[in-house]
Design a protein around this motif. Structure first.
Motif, PDB file in Angstrom:
ATOM      1  N   ARG A 120     104.788  43.610  28.677  1.00 54.17           N
ATOM      2  CA  ARG A 120     104.705  44.232  27.349  1.00 54.17           C
ATOM      3  C   ARG A 120     106.057  44.791  26.895  1.00 54.17           C
ATOM      4  NH1 ARG A 120      99.205  47.542  26.424  1.00 54.17           N
ATOM      5  NH2 ARG A 120      99.738  47.016  24.285  1.00 54.17           N
ATOM      6  N   ARG A 121     107.115  44.367  27.606  1.00 52.14           N
ATOM      7  CA  ARG A 121     108.490  44.751  27.248  1.00 52.14           C
ATOM      8  C   ARG A 121     108.628  46.271  27.109  1.00 52.14           C
ATOM      9  NH1 ARG A 121     111.310  40.225  25.699  1.00 52.14           N
ATOM     10  NH2 ARG A 121     112.848  41.448  24.558  1.00 52.14           N
ATOM     11  N   PRO A 122     108.378  47.025  28.189  1.00 55.37           N
ATOM     12  CA  PRO A 122     108.435  48.487  28.120  1.00 55.37           C
ATOM     13  C   PRO A 122     109.852  48.996  27.890  1.00 55.37           C
ATOM     14  CG  PRO A 122     108.288  47.775  30.395  1.00 55.37           C
ATOM     15  CD  PRO A 122     108.091  46.552  29.554  1.00 55.37           C
ATOM     16  N   ARG A 123     109.954  50.191  27.338  1.00 53.99           N
ATOM     17  CA  ARG A 123     111.262  50.820  27.127  1.00 53.99           C
ATOM     18  C   ARG A 123     111.730  51.533  28.382  1.00 53.99           C
ATOM     19  NH1 ARG A 123     114.055  49.137  25.154  1.00 53.99           N
ATOM     20  NH2 ARG A 123     115.226  50.721  24.044  1.00 53.99           N
ATOM     21  N   LEU A 124     110.790  51.918  29.256  1.00 50.42           N
ATOM     22  CA  LEU A 124     111.111  52.637  30.484  1.00 50.42           C
ATOM     23  C   LEU A 124     110.415  51.933  31.648  1.00 50.42           C
ATOM     24  CD1 LEU A 124     112.240  55.119  32.059  1.00 50.42           C
ATOM     25  CD2 LEU A 124     110.112  56.302  31.461  1.00 50.42           C
ATOM     26  N   ILE A 125     111.188  51.567  32.675  1.00 50.33           N
ATOM     27  CA  ILE A 125     110.642  50.940  33.874  1.00 50.33           C
ATOM     28  C   ILE A 125     110.807  51.917  35.029  1.00 50.33           C
ATOM     29  CG2 ILE A 125     110.782  48.987  35.459  1.00 50.33           C
ATOM     30  CD1 ILE A 125     112.214  47.475  33.142  1.00 50.33           C
ATOM     31  N   LEU A 126     109.706  52.230  35.706  1.00 51.18           N
ATOM     32  CA  LEU A 126     109.715  53.134  36.848  1.00 51.18           C
ATOM     33  C   LEU A 126     109.392  52.326  38.102  1.00 51.18           C
ATOM     34  CD1 LEU A 126     107.722  56.091  35.255  1.00 51.18           C
ATOM     35  CD2 LEU A 126     110.210  55.865  35.463  1.00 51.18           C
ATOM     36  N   ALA A 127     110.347  52.237  39.009  1.00 56.96           N
ATOM     37  CA  ALA A 127     110.187  51.447  40.229  1.00 56.96           C
ATOM     38  C   ALA A 127     110.104  52.392  41.425  1.00 56.96           C
ATOM     39  CB  ALA A 127     111.360  50.480  40.395  1.00 56.96           C
ATOM     40  N   ASP A 128     108.937  52.440  42.048  1.00 58.17           N
ATOM     41  CA  ASP A 128     108.681  53.340  43.172  1.00 58.17           C
ATOM     42  C   ASP A 128     108.805  52.568  44.479  1.00 58.17           C
ATOM     43  OD1 ASP A 128     107.931  55.415  44.793  1.00 58.17           O
ATOM     44  OD2 ASP A 128     105.813  55.365  44.240  1.00 58.17           O
ATOM     45  N   GLU A 129     109.927  52.753  45.179  1.00 57.96           N
ATOM     46  CA  GLU A 129     110.194  52.036  46.439  1.00 57.96           C
ATOM     47  C   GLU A 129     109.875  50.546  46.267  1.00 57.96           C
ATOM     48  OE1 GLU A 129     111.625  53.330  48.926  1.00 57.96           O
ATOM     49  OE2 GLU A 129     111.177  55.468  48.993  1.00 57.96           O
ATOM     50  N   PRO A 130     110.496  49.875  45.288  1.00 60.47           N
ATOM     51  CA  PRO A 130     110.095  48.501  44.965  1.00 60.47           C
ATOM     52  C   PRO A 130     110.412  47.490  46.059  1.00 60.47           C
ATOM     53  CG  PRO A 130     112.089  49.078  43.792  1.00 60.47           C
ATOM     54  CD  PRO A 130     111.597  50.345  44.444  1.00 60.47           C
ATOM     55  N   THR A 131     111.279  47.838  47.006  1.00 61.80           N
ATOM     56  CA  THR A 131     111.633  46.899  48.078  1.00 61.80           C
ATOM     57  C   THR A 131     111.203  47.404  49.449  1.00 61.80           C
ATOM     58  OG1 THR A 131     113.836  47.882  48.425  1.00 61.80           O
ATOM     59  CG2 THR A 131     113.653  46.161  46.749  1.00 61.80           C
ATOM     60  N   GLY A 132     110.451  48.496  49.482  1.00 58.68           N
ATOM     61  CA  GLY A 132     110.108  49.124  50.756  1.00 58.68           C
ATOM     62  C   GLY A 132     109.297  48.246  51.686  1.00 58.68           C
ATOM     63  N   ASP A 140     111.781  42.452  53.335  1.00 63.85           N
ATOM     64  CA  ASP A 140     112.977  42.372  54.171  1.00 63.85           C
ATOM     65  C   ASP A 140     114.212  42.523  53.303  1.00 63.85           C
ATOM     66  OD1 ASP A 140     114.085  39.594  53.391  1.00 63.85           O
ATOM     67  OD2 ASP A 140     112.006  39.145  53.917  1.00 63.85           O
ATOM     68  N   LEU A 141     115.372  42.710  53.942  1.00 66.01           N
ATOM     69  CA  LEU A 141     116.607  43.052  53.231  1.00 66.01           C
ATOM     70  C   LEU A 141     116.975  41.999  52.194  1.00 66.01           C
ATOM     71  CD1 LEU A 141     118.966  45.042  52.995  1.00 66.01           C
ATOM     72  CD2 LEU A 141     120.154  43.719  54.753  1.00 66.01           C
ATOM     73  N   GLU A 142     116.924  40.730  52.586  1.00 67.28           N
ATOM     74  CA  GLU A 142     117.330  39.663  51.667  1.00 67.28           C
ATOM     75  C   GLU A 142     116.378  39.547  50.484  1.00 67.28           C
ATOM     76  OE1 GLU A 142     118.275  34.836  51.683  1.00 67.28           O
ATOM     77  OE2 GLU A 142     117.800  35.884  53.548  1.00 67.28           O
ATOM     78  N   THR A 143     115.080  39.583  50.768  1.00 64.67           N
ATOM     79  CA  THR A 143     114.096  39.483  49.689  1.00 64.67           C
ATOM     80  C   THR A 143     114.181  40.702  48.774  1.00 64.67           C
ATOM     81  OG1 THR A 143     112.618  38.245  51.142  1.00 64.67           O
ATOM     82  CG2 THR A 143     111.649  39.171  49.158  1.00 64.67           C
ATOM     83  N   GLY A 144     114.408  41.880  49.371  1.00 63.17           N
ATOM     84  CA  GLY A 144     114.540  43.097  48.581  1.00 63.17           C
ATOM     85  C   GLY A 144     115.713  43.031  47.624  1.00 63.17           C
ATOM     86  N   SER A 145     116.823  42.498  48.093  1.00 66.90           N
ATOM     87  CA  SER A 145     118.000  42.363  47.235  1.00 66.90           C
ATOM     88  C   SER A 145     117.718  41.403  46.083  1.00 66.90           C
ATOM     89  CB  SER A 145     119.189  41.869  48.059  1.00 66.90           C
ATOM     90  OG  SER A 145     120.331  41.707  47.239  1.00 66.90           O
ATOM     91  N   THR A 146     117.022  40.309  46.382  1.00 67.92           N
ATOM     92  CA  THR A 146     116.669  39.341  45.344  1.00 67.92           C
ATOM     93  C   THR A 146     115.751  39.967  44.301  1.00 67.92           C
ATOM     94  OG1 THR A 146     116.895  37.500  46.903  1.00 67.92           O
ATOM     95  CG2 THR A 146     115.595  37.092  44.910  1.00 67.92           C
ATOM     96  N   VAL A 147     114.783  40.751  44.761  1.00 76.23           N
ATOM     97  CA  VAL A 147     113.849  41.408  43.852  1.00 76.23           C
ATOM     98  C   VAL A 147     114.584  42.395  42.941  1.00 76.23           C
ATOM     99  CG1 VAL A 147     111.989  43.125  43.778  1.00 76.23           C
ATOM    100  CG2 VAL A 147     111.749  41.075  45.192  1.00 76.23           C
ATOM    101  N   MET A 148     115.528  43.159  43.485  1.00 77.29           N
ATOM    102  CA  MET A 148     116.278  44.108  42.660  1.00 77.29           C
ATOM    103  C   MET A 148     117.134  43.385  41.631  1.00 77.29           C
ATOM    104  SD  MET A 148     115.405  47.169  43.189  1.00 77.29           S
ATOM    105  CE  MET A 148     116.658  47.845  42.097  1.00 77.29           C
TER     106      MET A 148
END
Length: 231
Positions: free
Chosen positions: A162-174, A177-185
């Motif tokens: 819905r194209r929000p104006r504010l995105i809140l990411a709570d431990e989005p890569t927790g 793994d490190l590589e997948t987390g970096s890709t997600v960010m």
């Protein structure tokens, strides 16, 4: 333009014996359009409470929360729900996908509450968003047939559909793994850049925090700025 501002915000709850417990104390924070903010804190530091205040889920015990120039206390409960659904996107560590729905159906879900043109175009919009996060070939698969990284990408697509104006990411890569987390960010930042949305990431990972332009630390309910990069 300021998206959300917290002014001298305190959040206190009552313990079972009636004593007050202060979770957040004197929080001042301003988040601008296109901002990239990270908040680091240990477990129990008040991160979840702060996220709920930024997401207009909870109200402060004292102080003021402003969203796009209007005091949050002026919104009715229904008004806050509508605003949250249209203007704020949540990305959680535990993806919170609907187990019996396909990736496409999960991303379409927020559009079911839209009374406008997007309701009738929800399949097209959700498909395009999943294609944007590289999952155009996985539309019809349920979560249990997707990898952890793919599930997180579905969650990101759902948060941003819905194209929000504010995105809140709570431990989005927790949970990744490190590589997948970096890709997600990288994906989350790219999609946010396309809409000039503000991105606030709550994390315990200094590598993830380092991707932002402003870095804060939350310690025992007190927020302090650690670093601010030049943009």
């Amino acid at each position: 333009m300021t998206i959300i501002r917290l002014e001298d915000v305190t959040r206190t709850v009552a313990l079972p014996d009636g004593r007050p417990l202060t979770i957040l104390s004197g929080i001042d924070l301003e988040v601008f359009e296109g901002d990239r903010v990270s908040i680091v804190g240990r477990s129990g530091s008040g991160k979840s409470t702060l996220l709920n205040l930024l997401g207009l889920i909870d109200s402060p015990t004292s102080g003021e929360v402003w969203f796009e120039g209007a005091p949050a206390r002026s919104f009715s409960a229904a008004g806050r729900d509508r605003l949250r659904g249209r203007r704020i996107g949540f990305v959680f560590q535990q993806f919170n996908l609907l187990a019996r729905r396909t990736a496409l159906e999960n991303v379409m879900t927020p559009l079911l509450y839209d009374g406008g043109r997007d309701f009738w175009r929800r399949r097209q919009i959700a498909t395009r968003m999943l294609e944007n996060v590289g999952l155009g070939h996985r539309l019809d698969l349920p979560p249990d047939r997707l990898s952890g990284g793919e599930q997180q990408r579905v969650a990101i697509a759902r948060a941003l559909v819905r194209r929000p104006r504010l995105i809140l990411a709570d431990e989005p890569t927790g949970a990744l793994d490190l590589e997948t987390g970096s890709t997600v960010m990288e994906l989350l930042e790219r999609v946010a850049d396309e809409t000039d949305a503000a991105l606030v990431t709550i994390t315990h990972d200094p590598n993830i925090a380092g991707r932002s332009t402003r870095h804060y630390r939350l310690d025992a309910g007190v927020l302090s700025i650690r670093d601010e990069a030049r943009r």
